[in-house]
Design a protein around this motif. Structure first.
Motif, PDB file in Angstrom:
ATOM      1  N   GLY A  69       0.814  -1.210   0.000  1.00  0.00           N
ATOM      2  CA  GLY A  69       0.000   0.000   0.000  1.00  0.00           C
ATOM      3  C   GLY A  69       0.847   1.261   0.000  1.00  0.00           C
ATOM      4  O   GLY A  69       0.553   2.231  -0.706  1.00  0.00           O
ATOM      5  N   LEU A  70       1.917   1.256   0.781  1.00  0.00           N
ATOM      6  CA  LEU A  70       2.814   2.407   0.824  1.00  0.00           C
ATOM      7  C   LEU A  70       3.535   2.575  -0.506  1.00  0.00           C
ATOM      8  O   LEU A  70       3.672   3.689  -1.015  1.00  0.00           O
ATOM      9  CB  LEU A  70       3.829   2.245   1.964  1.00  0.00           C
ATOM     10  CG  LEU A  70       4.801   3.392   2.161  1.00  0.00           C
ATOM     11  CD1 LEU A  70       4.043   4.663   2.526  1.00  0.00           C
ATOM     12  CD2 LEU A  70       5.809   3.054   3.233  1.00  0.00           C
ATOM     13  N   TYR A  71       3.967   1.457  -1.089  1.00  0.00           N
ATOM     14  CA  TYR A  71       4.645   1.502  -2.390  1.00  0.00           C
ATOM     15  C   TYR A  71       3.714   2.117  -3.444  1.00  0.00           C
ATOM     16  O   TYR A  71       4.115   2.993  -4.211  1.00  0.00           O
ATOM     17  CB  TYR A  71       5.076   0.091  -2.788  1.00  0.00           C
ATOM     18  CG  TYR A  71       5.708   0.010  -4.154  1.00  0.00           C
ATOM     19  CD1 TYR A  71       7.012   0.440  -4.360  1.00  0.00           C
ATOM     20  CD2 TYR A  71       5.001  -0.510  -5.236  1.00  0.00           C
ATOM     21  CE1 TYR A  71       7.597   0.362  -5.615  1.00  0.00           C
ATOM     22  CE2 TYR A  71       5.577  -0.592  -6.487  1.00  0.00           C
ATOM     23  CZ  TYR A  71       6.875  -0.149  -6.675  1.00  0.00           C
ATOM     24  OH  TYR A  71       7.441  -0.227  -7.918  1.00  0.00           O
ATOM     25  N   ASP A  72       2.459   1.658  -3.472  1.00  0.00           N
ATOM     26  CA  ASP A  72       1.490   2.203  -4.424  1.00  0.00           C
ATOM     27  C   ASP A  72       1.235   3.683  -4.166  1.00  0.00           C
ATOM     28  O   ASP A  72       1.129   4.470  -5.104  1.00  0.00           O
ATOM     29  CB  ASP A  72       0.166   1.438  -4.347  1.00  0.00           C
ATOM     30  CG  ASP A  72       0.238   0.075  -5.010  1.00  0.00           C
ATOM     31  OD1 ASP A  72       1.212  -0.189  -5.747  1.00  0.00           O
ATOM     32  OD2 ASP A  72      -0.691  -0.728  -4.791  1.00  0.00           O
ATOM     33  N   ALA A  73       1.128   4.063  -2.895  1.00  0.00           N
ATOM     34  CA  ALA A  73       0.852   5.460  -2.545  1.00  0.00           C
ATOM     35  C   ALA A  73       1.995   6.383  -2.977  1.00  0.00           C
ATOM     36  O   ALA A  73       1.755   7.549  -3.311  1.00  0.00           O
ATOM     37  CB  ALA A  73       0.604   5.593  -1.049  1.00  0.00           C
ATOM     38  N   LEU A  74       3.217   5.883  -2.981  1.00  0.00           N
ATOM     39  CA  LEU A  74       4.357   6.706  -3.380  1.00  0.00           C
ATOM     40  C   LEU A  74       4.609   6.666  -4.886  1.00  0.00           C
ATOM     41  O   LEU A  74       4.987   7.668  -5.489  1.00  0.00           O
ATOM     42  CB  LEU A  74       5.615   6.251  -2.635  1.00  0.00           C
ATOM     43  CG  LEU A  74       5.596   6.461  -1.126  1.00  0.00           C
ATOM     44  CD1 LEU A  74       6.836   5.837  -0.498  1.00  0.00           C
ATOM     45  CD2 LEU A  74       5.518   7.937  -0.791  1.00  0.00           C
TER      46      LEU A  74
END
Length: 109
Positions: A8-13
């Motif tokens: 989720g963090l990877y996608d958000a960044l």
């Protein structure tokens, strides 16, 4: 937990920089979340679940996989997700390490 939060963090960044940003419209509510609909550049209809947001939500999606999307998050939200991912990874590593140590002690006698 760490993998889910990490993804989720990877996608958000990554997606806001390398993806396509659209405004998703509120489609309907479920028990705990709102479901937003958006259309990709090829005209395909997709849905995104989010617990916060109003009538519209700014989403970024992967052009190679339009079903993979991420809502824009504030810096505070990104930091909290990263912190939870690190804590989850630490708990997983600690649990595996402790289990390995206990197996070692049991086999040693």
């Amino acid at each position: 937990m760490a993998l889910t939060l990490g993804r989720g963090l990877y996608d958000a960044l990554r997606l806001p920089k390398h993806g396509i940003t659209v405004m998703a419209e509120l489609d309907h509510y479920t028990d705990k979340t709102k479901v937003y609909r958006y259309v990709d550049q090829d005209g395909g209809l997709h849905f995104y679940r989010e617990s916060t947001g109003g009538q519209q939500l700014e989403l970024s999606y992967d052009p190679r996989n339009p079903g993979r999307a991420s809502a824009r998050q504030a810096l505070y939200g990104q930091v909290m997700v990263a912190l939870m991912a690190v804590v989850g990874l630490g708990m997983a590593c600690g649990g595996l390490g402790f289990t390995g140590f206990q197996i070692f002690l049991a086999l040693r006698g």
